[in-house]
Design an enzyme around this catalytic site. Structure first.
Site, short mmCIF file in Angstrom:
data_model
loop_
_atom_site.label_atom_id
_atom_site.label_comp_id
_atom_site.label_asym_id
_atom_site.label_seq_id
_atom_site.Cartn_x
_atom_site.Cartn_y
_atom_site.Cartn_z
N ASN A 7 -6.81 0.37 -3.49
CA ASN A 7 -6.39 1.58 -4.37
C ASN A 7 -6.41 1.02 -5.69
O ASN A 7 -5.18 0.02 -6.08
CB ASN A 7 -4.88 1.93 -4.04
N LYS A 9 -5.75 2.41 -8.27
CA LYS A 9 -4.93 3.23 -9.40
C LYS A 9 -5.80 3.52 -10.73
O LYS A 9 -6.92 3.47 -10.65
CB LYS A 9 -3.50 2.42 -9.51
N HIS A 85 0.28 9.60 -2.67
CA HIS A 85 0.78 7.98 -2.86
C HIS A 85 1.93 8.42 -3.61
O HIS A 85 2.28 9.39 -4.15
CB HIS A 85 -0.16 7.52 -3.72
N GLU A 87 3.09 7.20 -6.12
CA GLU A 87 3.33 7.51 -7.72
C GLU A 87 2.99 8.83 -8.05
O GLU A 87 3.55 9.27 -8.94
CB GLU A 87 2.30 6.53 -8.10
N GLU A 154 3.99 3.06 3.00
CA GLU A 154 4.29 2.19 2.01
C GLU A 154 5.57 2.30 1.52
O GLU A 154 6.03 3.44 0.98
CB GLU A 154 3.37 2.65 0.75
N GLY A 160 4.06 -2.95 -5.71
CA GLY A 160 3.73 -3.63 -7.08
C GLY A 160 4.93 -4.43 -7.49
O GLY A 160 5.02 -5.16 -8.39
N SER A 196 2.37 -4.63 -1.86
CA SER A 196 2.64 -6.01 -2.34
C SER A 196 1.49 -6.82 -1.01
O SER A 196 2.18 -8.39 -0.84
CB SER A 196 3.99 -6.65 -2.48
P1 PGA Z 1 0.45 -3.06 -4.44
O1 PGA Z 1 0.25 -1.48 -4.52
O2 PGA Z 1 -0.33 -3.73 -3.44
O3 PGA Z 1 0.22 -3.42 -5.89
O4 PGA Z 1 1.86 -3.19 -4.15
C1 PGA Z 1 0.04 -0.85 -3.07
C2 PGA Z 1 -0.15 0.76 -3.46
O5 PGA Z 1 0.70 1.18 -4.23
O6 PGA Z 1 -0.79 1.28 -2.46
#
Ligand code: PGA
Length: 234
Positions: A7, A9, A85, A87, A154, A160, A196
């Site tokens: 992803n 982003k 997601h 976000e 998630e 993140g 992560s």
């Molecule tokens: P990350 O993000 O691997 O940077 O923690 C995962 C995601 O938001 O899909």
């Protein structure tokens, strides 16, 4: 065989995506590799890599300035789309019912939705993790699904942040999701873990029962970080 989905982003360019795609062509792996990128980067030839979007409109067409429909995403050759997601849920107020409409729009246009669920830190601390996950699955998955979908678990507090739940916590969440999907008549639906994930923990995470792959944010942006995740499991 696992599903390794990146992803990106709001990162990257068409050039960095082309570089990633060519770096991945020679990687020896039987895993399914998907890159979910900003809309502006869709349409490039992914070779053995499938491309996906990161969001989709729940509307089919019309006066929705700035939105992109599922048929438009499919028209680029993309095969997947992330919906719900964390976000999007956090910054765009997407609820389970909106996510469900988006997933239905994706399915109606032949896209495979990667439907995300997961708890916030507040929900975790209030002991609501399992309830949030179960209602997330029950309320975000459309009725009458008769084609492929993917679920991604998630934990929102770990995204993140360099944090990961314990193996036991991941196992408990994935077991609940698998059981819930089976009750919904969707047994066998792949369930990815995200938050992560990196080269150093990918194999261990994907060895947990009911973890069918990973959804990777930060570590999917550079071949040197992403390739070790793809090759960490057979
Ligand atoms: P990350 O993000 O691997 O940077 O923690 C995962 C995601 O938001 O899909």
């Amino acid at each position: 065989m696992k599903i390794i989905a990146g992803n990106w982003k709001m990162n990257g360019t068409r050039t960095t995506l082309s570089e990633m795609v060519s770096a991945l062509q020679s990687v020896e792996s039987e895993n399914t590799v998907v890159l979910c990128v900003p809309y502006t980067m869709l349409g490039i030839d992914g070779g053995r890599i499938s491309l996906g979007a990161q969001d989709v409109s729940r509307h089919t067409h019309g006066a929705f300035t700035g939105e992109v429909s599922a048929s438009m995403i499919a028209d680029t050759g993309a095969k997947y789309v992330i919906v719900g997601h964390s976000e999007r849920r956090q910054y765009h107020n997407e609820t389970n019912s909106i996510v469900r409409e988006k997933a239905a729009a994706a399915l109606a246009n032949g896209l495979i939705p990667i439907i995300c669920v997961g708890e916030t830190m507040d929900e975790k601390q209030a002991g609501k993790t399992m309830a949030v996950i179960e209602s997330g699955v029950r309320e975000s998955v459309p009725n009458d699904v008769n084609t492929d979908i993917i679920i991604a678990y998630e934990p929102r507090w770990a995204i993140g942040a360099g944090l990961t739940p314990t193996e036991a916590e991941i196992a408990e969440a994935h077991t609940l999701i698998a059981k819930t999907l089976a009750e919904m008549g969707l047994g066998g639906t792949p369930v990815l873990y995200g938050a992560s994930v990196k080269g150093s923990n990918a194999a261990e995470i994907m060895s947990i029962p009911n973890v069918d792959g990973v959804l990777v944010g930060g570590a999917s942006l550079k071949p040197d970080d992403f390739i070790p995740i793809i090759t960490s499991v057979k």
